[in-house]
Design a protein around this motif. Structure first.
Motif, PDB file in Angstrom:
ATOM      1  N   GLY A 166       0.803  -1.216   0.000  1.00 32.53           N
ATOM      2  CA  GLY A 166       0.000   0.000   0.000  1.00 32.53           C
ATOM      3  C   GLY A 166       0.832   1.261   0.000  1.00 32.53           C
ATOM      4  N   HIS A 167       2.101   1.134   0.376  1.00 31.21           N
ATOM      5  CA  HIS A 167       2.948   2.320   0.464  1.00 31.21           C
ATOM      6  C   HIS A 167       3.977   2.375  -0.664  1.00 31.21           C
ATOM      7  CE1 HIS A 167       0.934   3.390   4.098  1.00 31.21           C
ATOM      8  NE2 HIS A 167       1.070   2.145   4.506  1.00 31.21           N
ATOM      9  N   MET A 168       3.720   1.606  -1.739  1.00 40.34           N
ATOM     10  CA  MET A 168       4.452   1.847  -2.986  1.00 40.34           C
ATOM     11  C   MET A 168       3.975   3.180  -3.560  1.00 40.34           C
ATOM     12  SD  MET A 168       4.215  -1.755  -5.058  1.00 40.34           S
ATOM     13  CE  MET A 168       2.489  -1.457  -5.475  1.00 40.34           C
ATOM     14  N   GLN A 169       4.885   3.948  -4.094  1.00 38.45           N
ATOM     15  CA  GLN A 169       4.492   5.204  -4.725  1.00 38.45           C
ATOM     16  C   GLN A 169       4.015   4.926  -6.150  1.00 38.45           C
ATOM     17  OE1 GLN A 169       7.321   8.260  -6.202  1.00 38.45           O
ATOM     18  NE2 GLN A 169       6.448   9.576  -4.621  1.00 38.45           N
ATOM     19  N   VAL A 170       2.785   5.329  -6.445  1.00 42.54           N
ATOM     20  CA  VAL A 170       2.249   5.165  -7.800  1.00 42.54           C
ATOM     21  C   VAL A 170       2.027   6.498  -8.497  1.00 42.54           C
ATOM     22  CG1 VAL A 170       1.187   2.909  -7.329  1.00 42.54           C
ATOM     23  CG2 VAL A 170      -0.142   5.004  -6.959  1.00 42.54           C
ATOM     24  N   VAL A 171       1.993   7.579  -7.725  1.00 40.58           N
ATOM     25  CA  VAL A 171       1.820   8.930  -8.297  1.00 40.58           C
ATOM     26  C   VAL A 171       2.868   9.846  -7.661  1.00 40.58           C
ATOM     27  CG1 VAL A 171       0.280  10.892  -8.618  1.00 40.58           C
ATOM     28  CG2 VAL A 171      -0.659   8.578  -8.623  1.00 40.58           C
ATOM     29  N   ASP A 173       4.666  12.784  -6.118  1.00 40.04           N
ATOM     30  CA  ASP A 173       4.144  14.024  -5.523  1.00 40.04           C
ATOM     31  C   ASP A 173       2.616  14.021  -5.451  1.00 40.04           C
ATOM     32  OD1 ASP A 173       6.731  15.129  -5.197  1.00 40.04           O
ATOM     33  OD2 ASP A 173       6.726  15.736  -7.293  1.00 40.04           O
ATOM     34  N   GLY A 174       2.046  12.842  -5.246  1.00 34.20           N
ATOM     35  CA  GLY A 174       0.594  12.712  -5.187  1.00 34.20           C
ATOM     36  C   GLY A 174       0.044  13.046  -3.807  1.00 34.20           C
ATOM     37  N   ILE A 175      -1.102  12.459  -3.501  1.00 35.66           N
ATOM     38  CA  ILE A 175      -1.799  12.734  -2.242  1.00 35.66           C
ATOM     39  C   ILE A 175      -0.944  12.299  -1.058  1.00 35.66           C
ATOM     40  CG2 ILE A 175      -3.857  12.135  -0.878  1.00 35.66           C
ATOM     41  CD1 ILE A 175      -5.273  11.680  -3.603  1.00 35.66           C
ATOM     42  N   ARG A 176      -0.925  13.122  -0.019  1.00 35.84           N
ATOM     43  CA  ARG A 176      -0.173  12.814   1.184  1.00 35.84           C
ATOM     44  C   ARG A 176      -0.766  11.585   1.871  1.00 35.84           C
ATOM     45  NH1 ARG A 176       4.756  14.250   2.894  1.00 35.84           N
ATOM     46  NH2 ARG A 176       4.339  16.494   2.632  1.00 35.84           N
ATOM     47  N   CYS A 177       0.116  10.691   2.333  1.00 35.74           N
ATOM     48  CA  CYS A 177      -0.308   9.453   2.989  1.00 35.74           C
ATOM     49  C   CYS A 177       0.025   9.502   4.481  1.00 35.74           C
ATOM     50  CB  CYS A 177       0.402   8.260   2.336  1.00 35.74           C
ATOM     51  SG  CYS A 177      -0.028   6.653   3.031  1.00 35.74           S
ATOM     52  N   GLU A 178      -0.704   8.723   5.280  1.00 37.63           N
ATOM     53  CA  GLU A 178      -0.452   8.663   6.718  1.00 37.63           C
ATOM     54  C   GLU A 178       0.955   8.178   7.040  1.00 37.63           C
ATOM     55  OE1 GLU A 178      -3.177   7.643   5.246  1.00 37.63           O
ATOM     56  OE2 GLU A 178      -4.972   8.035   6.450  1.00 37.63           O
ATOM     57  N   CYS A 179       1.586   7.447   6.104  1.00 37.65           N
ATOM     58  CA  CYS A 179       2.939   6.936   6.350  1.00 37.65           C
ATOM     59  C   CYS A 179       3.977   8.040   6.277  1.00 37.65           C
ATOM     60  CB  CYS A 179       3.280   5.828   5.362  1.00 37.65           C
ATOM     61  SG  CYS A 179       3.714   6.410   3.705  1.00 37.65           S
ATOM     62  N   GLY A 180       3.599   9.211   5.760  1.00 40.80           N
ATOM     63  CA  GLY A 180       4.520  10.329   5.659  1.00 40.80           C
ATOM     64  C   GLY A 180       4.934  10.661   4.246  1.00 40.80           C
ATOM     65  N   ASN A 181       4.721   9.748   3.312  1.00 38.08           N
ATOM     66  CA  ASN A 181       5.101   9.979   1.920  1.00 38.08           C
ATOM     67  C   ASN A 181       3.908  10.485   1.102  1.00 38.08           C
ATOM     68  OD1 ASN A 181       7.763   9.197   2.312  1.00 38.08           O
ATOM     69  ND2 ASN A 181       7.308   7.037   1.947  1.00 38.08           N
ATOM     70  N   ARG A 182       4.141  10.711  -0.171  1.00 32.43           N
ATOM     71  CA  ARG A 182       3.087  11.151  -1.081  1.00 32.43           C
ATOM     72  C   ARG A 182       2.881  10.124  -2.190  1.00 32.43           C
ATOM     73  NH1 ARG A 182       1.236  16.320  -0.949  1.00 32.43           N
ATOM     74  NH2 ARG A 182       2.377  17.842   0.319  1.00 32.43           N
ATOM     75  N   GLY A 183       1.653  10.055  -2.673  1.00 29.32           N
ATOM     76  CA  GLY A 183       1.349   9.245  -3.839  1.00 29.32           C
ATOM     77  C   GLY A 183       1.329   7.755  -3.608  1.00 29.32           C
ATOM     78  N   CYS A 184       1.145   7.320  -2.362  1.00 28.43           N
ATOM     79  CA  CYS A 184       1.119   5.883  -2.074  1.00 28.43           C
ATOM     80  C   CYS A 184      -0.103   5.224  -2.713  1.00 28.43           C
ATOM     81  CB  CYS A 184       1.102   5.632  -0.572  1.00 28.43           C
ATOM     82  SG  CYS A 184       2.643   6.068   0.262  1.00 28.43           S
ATOM     83  N   TRP A 185       0.062   3.977  -3.060  1.00 27.46           N
ATOM     84  CA  TRP A 185      -0.989   3.208  -3.736  1.00 27.46           C
ATOM     85  C   TRP A 185      -2.304   3.259  -2.963  1.00 27.46           C
ATOM     86  CZ3 TRP A 185      -1.010  -2.843  -4.192  1.00 27.46           C
ATOM     87  CH2 TRP A 185      -1.907  -3.234  -5.202  1.00 27.46           C
ATOM     88  N   GLU A 186      -2.235   3.164  -1.639  1.00 26.04           N
ATOM     89  CA  GLU A 186      -3.479   3.106  -0.874  1.00 26.04           C
ATOM     90  C   GLU A 186      -4.249   4.424  -0.892  1.00 26.04           C
ATOM     91  OE1 GLU A 186      -2.684   3.895   3.801  1.00 26.04           O
ATOM     92  OE2 GLU A 186      -2.236   1.880   3.120  1.00 26.04           O
TER      93      GLU A 186
END
Length: 324
Positions: A166-171, A173-186
């Motif tokens: 779920g925390h692979m980046q697919v986009v 600079d995409g939507i911010r994720c709870e894990c701290g990164n952006r563009g995560c699959w979930e």
């Protein structure tokens, strides 16, 4: 692998589901609690688990049954020690010694694993993946969980936290994720993504969201994923479009996983998978479109989990029984 009854607990972002499970994977009794708010202390989450398990232990005692094992599937990064939840994006656990905390409360052997690992184990033993040697499990709920099971062995990785697809980046600079990164699959292919997009349309008072607004009495905050699925099944075009969009992103991610792991089967479980082919057909189309080497390589099957939302607790119980 021993027989006897075991209790499995599946801890998700919205619910704690527990059940007494026999050696054939059948759930005899259930207990359910709401998952505490993300801001709640680890002790509050622990108390919620204990409350559900104690209900099942009391029922077993009343029936004169022996519980031989207790297993927990946690929605988070479970360390190689199979005892510590290193990080849980949707809960307050940070290096939480969950196994030892629960062992102190119950005075019995307890196993802890990632919830998607538990689900994959259950589907391989009792469900859709029986007979398949190379399985990738995807669980679509609040977020996305994942697991790999090759030749009957769960692939947990060097540090125990493999499968956090779920925390692979697919986009980028995409939507911010709870894990701290952006563009995560979930952020694009989960229950949260489905509800976020639907609520966005509703809050904007878009005419295409009129049916969904009516279903929640005009209050977008009351919307939940199952309601979107229900509306889609009843023919609402916007709900169908929203599920198709989630399905598209699901297929994109599965194609990436196929490039990395080449499984024979993807099993899609979790609450969002209840949408069935309204979700999986768009996923299959996107998968074929994005699969590297498409047309020149075998394609993995993409199937719904046979055990539905019960896979996690069944697997947690069976893993605990196997290690008892």
């Amino acid at each position: 692998m021993s027989g006897g009854l075991a209790i499995g607990v599946d801890i998700g972002g919205t619910k704690v589901a527990a059940g007494t499970v026999d050696a054939s994977g059948r759930i005899l009794r259930r207990a359910r609690r709401d998952t505490p708010e993300r801001s709640s202390s680890p002790r509050v989450v622990e108390d919620t688990i204990v409350d559900a398990v104690e209900e099942l232990l009391a029922d077993a005692e009343q029936q004169g049954e022996e519980i031989v094992a207790l297993g927990v599937g946690a929605a988070g990064f479970v360390g190689a020690d199979r005892a510590t939840v290193v990080f849980a994006p949707h809960l307050s656990w940070r290096d939480e010694p969950l196994r030892d905390a629960l062992r102190a409360r119950f005075r019995r052997t307890i196993t802890v694993d990632n919830d998607a690992n538990a689900a994959a184990w259950a589907e391989s033993r009792f469900g859709a993946a029986r007979g398949e040697t190379h399985v990738a499990m995807i669980t679509l709920g609040t977020g996305i969980g994942g697991a790999l099971l090759f030749d009957g062995v769960l692939q947990r990785g060097r540090h125990g936290i493999a499968g956090e697809f779920g925390h692979m980046q697919v986009v980028p600079d995409g939507i911010r994720c709870e894990c701290g990164n952006r563009g995560c699959w979930e952020q694009y292919a989960s229950g949260n993504a489905l509800v976020r997009e639907a609520r966005g349309l509703m809050s904007a008072r878009s005419p295409v969201a009129e049916d969904l607004l009516e279903r929640v009495g005009g209050d977008p905050s009351r919307l939940a994923g199952p309601l979107v699925t229900e509306a889609a099944r009843e023919g609402d075009p916007t709900a169908r479009e929203l599920l198709a969009e989630v399905g598209h992103w699901l297929g994109v991610g599965l194609a990436n996983l196929a490039a990395a792991f080449d499984p024979g089967m993807f099993v899609v479980g979790g609450g969002v998978s209840a949408a069935g082919d309204l979700l999986l057909e768009p996923a299959r189309l996107a998968y074929r479109r994005h699969l590297p080497g498409r047309g020149y390589r075998p394609e993995a099957q993409i199937v719904a989990a046979a055990l539905g939302p019960d896979a996690g607790l069944i697997g947690a119980a069976d893993l605990a029984r196997a290690e008892n």
